[in-house]
Write a protein that holds these residues in place. Structure first.
Motif, PDB file in Angstrom:
ATOM      1  N   UNK A 173     -32.557  16.472   6.646  1.00  0.00           N
ATOM      2  CA  UNK A 173     -32.751  17.540   7.629  1.00  0.00           C
ATOM      3  C   UNK A 173     -31.432  17.816   8.337  1.00  0.00           C
ATOM      4  N   UNK A 174     -31.231  19.053   8.677  1.00  0.00           N
ATOM      5  CA  UNK A 174     -30.104  19.445   9.513  1.00  0.00           C
ATOM      6  C   UNK A 174     -30.693  19.912  10.822  1.00  0.00           C
ATOM      7  N   UNK A 175     -30.148  19.426  11.916  1.00  0.00           N
ATOM      8  CA  UNK A 175     -30.740  19.727  13.208  1.00  0.00           C
ATOM      9  C   UNK A 175     -29.650  19.781  14.265  1.00  0.00           C
ATOM     10  N   UNK A 176     -29.885  20.546  15.310  1.00  0.00           N
ATOM     11  CA  UNK A 176     -28.946  20.572  16.419  1.00  0.00           C
ATOM     12  C   UNK A 176     -28.911  19.226  17.134  1.00  0.00           C
ATOM     13  N   UNK A 177     -30.025  18.513  17.113  1.00  0.00           N
ATOM     14  CA  UNK A 177     -30.072  17.198  17.749  1.00  0.00           C
ATOM     15  C   UNK A 177     -29.198  16.190  16.997  1.00  0.00           C
ATOM     16  N   UNK A 178     -29.072  16.388  15.695  1.00  0.00           N
ATOM     17  CA  UNK A 178     -28.263  15.513  14.851  1.00  0.00           C
ATOM     18  C   UNK A 178     -27.304  16.387  14.053  1.00  0.00           C
ATOM     19  N   UNK A 179     -26.112  16.656  14.590  1.00  0.00           N
ATOM     20  CA  UNK A 179     -25.196  17.554  13.898  1.00  0.00           C
ATOM     21  C   UNK A 179     -24.768  17.038  12.523  1.00  0.00           C
ATOM     22  N   UNK A 180     -24.768  15.720  12.338  1.00  0.00           N
ATOM     23  CA  UNK A 180     -24.485  15.159  11.021  1.00  0.00           C
ATOM     24  C   UNK A 180     -25.784  15.156  10.215  1.00  0.00           C
ATOM     25  N   UNK A 181     -25.687  15.125   8.901  1.00  0.00           N
ATOM     26  CA  UNK A 181     -26.911  15.082   8.086  1.00  0.00           C
ATOM     27  C   UNK A 181     -27.802  13.908   8.486  1.00  0.00           C
ATOM     28  N   UNK A 182     -29.102  14.141   8.468  1.00  0.00           N
ATOM     29  CA  UNK A 182     -30.077  13.134   8.894  1.00  0.00           C
ATOM     30  C   UNK A 182     -31.254  13.101   7.929  1.00  0.00           C
ATOM     31  N   UNK A 183     -32.013  12.036   8.017  1.00  0.00           N
ATOM     32  CA  UNK A 183     -33.249  11.888   7.251  1.00  0.00           C
ATOM     33  C   UNK A 183     -34.396  11.850   8.241  1.00  0.00           C
ATOM     34  N   UNK A 188     -26.413  10.735   4.664  1.00  0.00           N
ATOM     35  CA  UNK A 188     -26.944  10.962   6.011  1.00  0.00           C
ATOM     36  C   UNK A 188     -26.479   9.871   6.972  1.00  0.00           C
ATOM     37  N   UNK A 189     -26.443  10.238   8.267  1.00  0.00           N
ATOM     38  CA  UNK A 189     -25.974   9.347   9.316  1.00  0.00           C
ATOM     39  C   UNK A 189     -27.064   8.922  10.288  1.00  0.00           C
ATOM     40  N   UNK A 190     -28.223   9.576  10.263  1.00  0.00           N
ATOM     41  CA  UNK A 190     -29.302   9.283  11.205  1.00  0.00           C
ATOM     42  C   UNK A 190     -30.632   9.243  10.456  1.00  0.00           C
ATOM     43  N   UNK A 191     -31.557   8.495  11.016  1.00  0.00           N
ATOM     44  CA  UNK A 191     -32.933   8.452  10.543  1.00  0.00           C
ATOM     45  C   UNK A 191     -33.807   8.696  11.761  1.00  0.00           C
ATOM     46  N   UNK A 192     -34.722   9.657  11.680  1.00  0.00           N
ATOM     47  CA  UNK A 192     -35.579   9.942  12.834  1.00  0.00           C
ATOM     48  C   UNK A 192     -36.985  10.282  12.408  1.00  0.00           C
ATOM     49  N   UNK A 193     -37.879  10.160  13.371  1.00  0.00           N
ATOM     50  CA  UNK A 193     -39.282  10.520  13.165  1.00  0.00           C
ATOM     51  C   UNK A 193     -39.729  11.264  14.418  1.00  0.00           C
ATOM     52  N   UNK A 194     -40.502  12.332  14.236  1.00  0.00           N
ATOM     53  CA  UNK A 194     -40.967  13.084  15.400  1.00  0.00           C
ATOM     54  C   UNK A 194     -42.466  12.945  15.619  1.00  0.00           C
ATOM     55  N   UNK A 195     -43.206  12.454  14.666  1.00  0.00           N
ATOM     56  CA  UNK A 195     -44.664  12.436  14.795  1.00  0.00           C
ATOM     57  C   UNK A 195     -45.258  11.095  15.129  1.00  0.00           C
ATOM     58  N   UNK A 196     -44.479  10.182  15.694  1.00  0.00           N
ATOM     59  CA  UNK A 196     -44.992   8.826  15.944  1.00  0.00           C
ATOM     60  C   UNK A 196     -46.092   8.789  16.986  1.00  0.00           C
ATOM     61  N   UNK A 210     -39.729  16.716  -7.289  1.00  0.00           N
ATOM     62  CA  UNK A 210     -38.850  17.774  -7.784  1.00  0.00           C
ATOM     63  C   UNK A 210     -37.689  18.089  -6.854  1.00  0.00           C
ATOM     64  N   UNK A 211     -37.797  17.735  -5.576  1.00  0.00           N
ATOM     65  CA  UNK A 211     -36.808  18.097  -4.568  1.00  0.00           C
ATOM     66  C   UNK A 211     -35.850  16.937  -4.334  1.00  0.00           C
ATOM     67  N   UNK A 212     -34.573  17.134  -4.629  1.00  0.00           N
ATOM     68  CA  UNK A 212     -33.595  16.056  -4.460  1.00  0.00           C
ATOM     69  C   UNK A 212     -33.366  15.718  -2.991  1.00  0.00           C
ATOM     70  N   UNK A 213     -33.818  16.583  -2.076  1.00  0.00           N
ATOM     71  CA  UNK A 213     -33.665  16.343  -0.646  1.00  0.00           C
ATOM     72  C   UNK A 213     -34.905  15.671  -0.041  1.00  0.00           C
ATOM     73  N   UNK A 214     -35.837  15.282  -0.890  1.00  0.00           N
ATOM     74  CA  UNK A 214     -37.067  14.633  -0.428  1.00  0.00           C
ATOM     75  C   UNK A 214     -37.304  13.366  -1.235  1.00  0.00           C
ATOM     76  N   UNK A 215     -38.037  12.450  -0.634  1.00  0.00           N
ATOM     77  CA  UNK A 215     -38.365  11.214  -1.331  1.00  0.00           C
ATOM     78  C   UNK A 215     -39.680  10.686  -0.776  1.00  0.00           C
ATOM     79  N   UNK A 216     -40.438  10.076  -1.646  1.00  0.00           N
ATOM     80  CA  UNK A 216     -41.712   9.490  -1.263  1.00  0.00           C
ATOM     81  C   UNK A 216     -41.833   8.175  -2.019  1.00  0.00           C
ATOM     82  N   UNK A 217     -42.096   7.104  -1.293  1.00  0.00           N
ATOM     83  CA  UNK A 217     -42.187   5.779  -1.901  1.00  0.00           C
ATOM     84  C   UNK A 217     -43.457   5.081  -1.439  1.00  0.00           C
TER      85      UNK A 217
END
Length: 153
Positions: A72-82, A115-123, A48-55
């Motif tokens: 996601x919008x984050x201070x670490x990534x000032x440009x839009x990120x995933x 978006x300009x970045x792709x990141x993961x925090x839970x690796x 339902x959320x256009x800002x989310x995706x699951x494949x």
């Protein structure tokens, strides 16, 4: 007489509610105490959320991998990120390029979202740290900083 070899075909597609048991099983395989009921809610939200995706990655009709992500919008990534929120490949299929293909689909989706970045925090949390770090390094991710967290309840 010719010898023919059947090569399994990998398909990556949007998650469907019917994938609930398979995706729940993948998450349990890496230590997440997930129930199918909760997973159905997660899947419904992603659909339902256009800002989310699951494949899911499917081979011969069997779900063998999953990726979840959201913009996601984050201070670490000032440009839009995933942000990749989940990435799991069944243990018996690891090392065959399925995770890399799922991430590539995540990159494609992220670009389409602007978006300009792709990141993961839970690796480092639920799967073997060395294995996860090696995988992300191999596919072009760079380690940047550390994550601190605190339970609120």
């Amino acid at each position: 007489m010719s010898n023919s070899v059947m090569i399994p075909v990998l398909t990556i597609r949007s998650v469907e509610l019917g994938d609930c048991e398979a995706v729940t099983g993948l998450l349990r395989e890496v230590g997440y105490p997930m129930t199918c009921g909760v997973m159905k809610e997660v899947m419904g939200t992603a659909q339902e959320d256009s800002q989310a995706n699951m494949m899911v990655a499917e081979m011969d009709g069997r779900v063998v991998g999953v990726i979840g992500m959201h913009t996601a919008q984050s201070l670490a990534y000032p440009d839009p990120a995933v942000q990749i929120t989940m990435l799991v490949v069944s243990g018996e299929y690891r090392g065959e390029g399925i995770g890399k293909r799922l991430v590539a689909c995540g990159e494609e989706w992220g670009r389409a979202q602007g978006c300009y970045h792709l990141f993961i925090t839970g690796a480092n949390n639920r799967i073997k740290q060395v294995e996860a770090r090696a995988f992300y390094n191999r596919i072009g991710f760079e380690k940047q900083g550390y994550r601190f967290s605190k339970k609120l309840r």
